[in-house]
Design an enzyme around this catalytic site. Structure first.
Site, PDB file in Angstrom:
ATOM      1  N   LYS A  18       0.752 -24.210  -0.599  1.00 58.14           N
ATOM      2  CA  LYS A  18       1.313 -25.314  -1.539  1.00 58.14           C
ATOM      3  C   LYS A  18       0.476 -26.230  -2.072  1.00 58.14           C
ATOM      4  CE  LYS A  18       4.377 -27.023   1.481  1.00 58.14           C
ATOM      5  NZ  LYS A  18       3.873 -26.327   2.747  1.00 58.14           N
ATOM      6  N   ARG A  93      12.452 -30.833   2.069  1.00 55.80           N
ATOM      7  CA  ARG A  93      12.138 -30.234   3.148  1.00 55.80           C
ATOM      8  C   ARG A  93      13.262 -30.034   4.056  1.00 55.80           C
ATOM      9  NH1 ARG A  93       6.404 -31.065   3.731  1.00 55.80           N
ATOM     10  NH2 ARG A  93       5.486 -29.907   5.407  1.00 55.80           N
ATOM     11  N   ARG A 134      -8.829 -24.715   8.317  1.00 52.12           N
ATOM     12  CA  ARG A 134      -8.729 -25.587   6.863  1.00 52.12           C
ATOM     13  C   ARG A 134      -9.669 -26.944   7.223  1.00 52.12           C
ATOM     14  NH1 ARG A 134      -2.595 -26.451   5.104  1.00 52.12           N
ATOM     15  NH2 ARG A 134      -1.951 -27.976   6.678  1.00 52.12           N
ATOM     16  N   ARG A 168      -7.160 -32.231   9.421  1.00 49.44           N
ATOM     17  CA  ARG A 168      -5.965 -32.974   9.685  1.00 49.44           C
ATOM     18  C   ARG A 168      -5.499 -33.079  11.267  1.00 49.44           C
ATOM     19  NH1 ARG A 168      -1.421 -30.862   5.310  1.00 49.44           N
ATOM     20  NH2 ARG A 168      -0.340 -31.223   7.177  1.00 49.44           N
ATOM     21  N   ARG A 179       5.368 -27.222  13.948  1.00 47.37           N
ATOM     22  CA  ARG A 179       5.929 -27.413  12.380  1.00 47.37           C
ATOM     23  C   ARG A 179       6.464 -26.253  12.116  1.00 47.37           C
ATOM     24  NH1 ARG A 179       0.063 -28.745  10.713  1.00 47.37           N
ATOM     25  NH2 ARG A 179       0.668 -28.617   8.747  1.00 47.37           N
TER      26      ARG A 179
HETATM   27  P1  AMP Z   1       2.416 -31.258   4.600  1.00 46.94           P
HETATM   28  O1  AMP Z   1       1.087 -32.005   4.320  1.00 46.94           O
HETATM   29  O2  AMP Z   1       3.361 -31.172   3.438  1.00 46.94           O
HETATM   30  O3  AMP Z   1       2.175 -30.258   5.245  1.00 46.94           O
HETATM   31  O4  AMP Z   1       3.345 -32.439   5.405  1.00 46.94           O
HETATM   32  C1  AMP Z   1       2.475 -32.925   6.610  1.00 46.94           C
HETATM   33  C2  AMP Z   1       3.445 -33.526   7.469  1.00 46.94           C
HETATM   34  O5  AMP Z   1       4.217 -34.853   6.813  1.00 46.94           O
HETATM   35  C3  AMP Z   1       4.777 -32.682   7.834  1.00 46.94           C
HETATM   36  O6  AMP Z   1       4.325 -31.711   9.116  1.00 46.94           O
HETATM   37  C4  AMP Z   1       5.681 -33.672   8.115  1.00 46.94           C
HETATM   38  O7  AMP Z   1       5.697 -34.224   9.360  1.00 46.94           O
HETATM   39  C5  AMP Z   1       5.410 -34.809   7.148  1.00 46.94           C
HETATM   40  N1  AMP Z   1       6.521 -34.488   5.759  1.00 46.94           N
HETATM   41  C6  AMP Z   1       5.918 -34.235   4.611  1.00 46.94           C
HETATM   42  N2  AMP Z   1       6.736 -34.054   3.744  1.00 46.94           N
HETATM   43  C7  AMP Z   1       7.945 -34.311   4.492  1.00 46.94           C
HETATM   44  C8  AMP Z   1       9.284 -34.339   4.032  1.00 46.94           C
HETATM   45  N3  AMP Z   1       9.584 -34.241   2.795  1.00 46.94           N
HETATM   46  N4  AMP Z   1      10.225 -34.746   4.892  1.00 46.94           N
HETATM   47  C9  AMP Z   1      10.100 -35.065   6.315  1.00 46.94           C
HETATM   48  N5  AMP Z   1       8.514 -34.960   6.817  1.00 46.94           N
HETATM   49  C10 AMP Z   1       7.724 -34.705   5.763  1.00 46.94           C
END
Ligand code: AMP
Length: 222
Positions: A18, A93, A134, A168, A179
């Site tokens: 994404k 999400r 990554r 990360r 996740r």
């Molecule tokens: P990402 O970088 O999109 O993988 O997001 C990293 C982490 O941020 C996720 O595993 C969640 O813990 C948190 N997160 C990101 N977007 C959301 C969302 N829309 N709702 C809840 N938690 C989020």
């Protein structure tokens, strides 16, 4: 050619690409890019009660509560310049977030609601391999992968020339499994929601970055 679609959500499991594909679209058609993961990582780096709370959730693979992220998004949506298209990466999400987004769009940005939801399909085995390998440039945030996207010169960022890379904290094997569980339970129900609205386009997200980007280009129409 002007793109057909400029009000976009990009969805998919963790590690489906994404962030990478949002960056491609943002560069190619000049969209305003909002990544909730990036925003929350910024918050989690702050030495505040909210920062600590968010960090505790993210690092363990849990979601931030809907009310918190909806409030963050309310502020972020207000920053999108009227003439610009946008791409939302990582939001919504959950189903309540998708419904809240509809309400915010109707009240905050009439006439600029979603016109496309891209869903990147990637099987779990790929997800794990992609996430574990990554990293990103610690200076400019450019994304890399030890197998699929190495810098042109080893150890030096292609974009800014810096030499420090970081991973990360939630990109560990155990956290990825959690996740993925959250994704199945809370995010997958959002897919039929957008399908029913006629907004959903599924993209096979397996393969090199430029191949997936080309599939997206054909849908978005730029
Ligand atoms: P990402 O970088 O999109 O993988 O997001 C990293 C982490 O941020 C996720 O595993 C969640 O813990 C948190 N997160 C990101 N977007 C959301 C969302 N829309 N709702 C809840 N938690 C989020």
């Amino acid at each position: 050619m002007a793109s057909l679609y400029r009000h976009i959500v990009i969805m998919g499991p963790p590690g489906s690409g994404k962030g990478t594909q949002s960056a491609v679209l943002t560069e190619k058609i000049g969209l305003y890019n909002i990544s909730t993961g990036d925003l929350l990582r910024q918050v989690s780096a702050e030495d505040t009660p909210l920062g600590h709370e968010v960090k505790g959730l993210i690092d363990k693979g849990n979601f931030v509560p809907d009310e918190t992220i909806v409030k963050v998004m309310q502020e972020q949506l207000a920053k999108i310049p009227e003439e610009k298209g946008y791409i939302l990466d990582g939001f919504p999400r959950t189903l309540p977030q998708a419904k809240a987004l509809d309400e915010m769009m109707a009240s905050q940005m009439p006439g600029r609601g979603l016109d496309l939801v891209l869903f990147l399909q990637v099987p779990d085995a790929y997800v794990i391999e992609r996430i574990i390998g990554r990293s990103k440039c610690a200076h400019c945030g450019a994304l890399y992968h030890e197998r699929y996207k190495q810098p042109k010169v080893f150890g030096i960022c292609d974009v800014c020339g810096h030499k420090e890379f970081e991973r990360r904290e939630d990109d560990t094997y155990e956290t990825v499994l959690l996740r993925l569980q959250k994704y199945r339970k809370l995010t997958e129900p959002v897919i039929p929601y957008y399908e029913d609205k006629g907004l959903l386009v599924c993209i096979d997200g397996v393969g090199p970055i430029d191949v997936v980007a080309e599939k997206i280009r054909q849908v978005v129409g730029y």
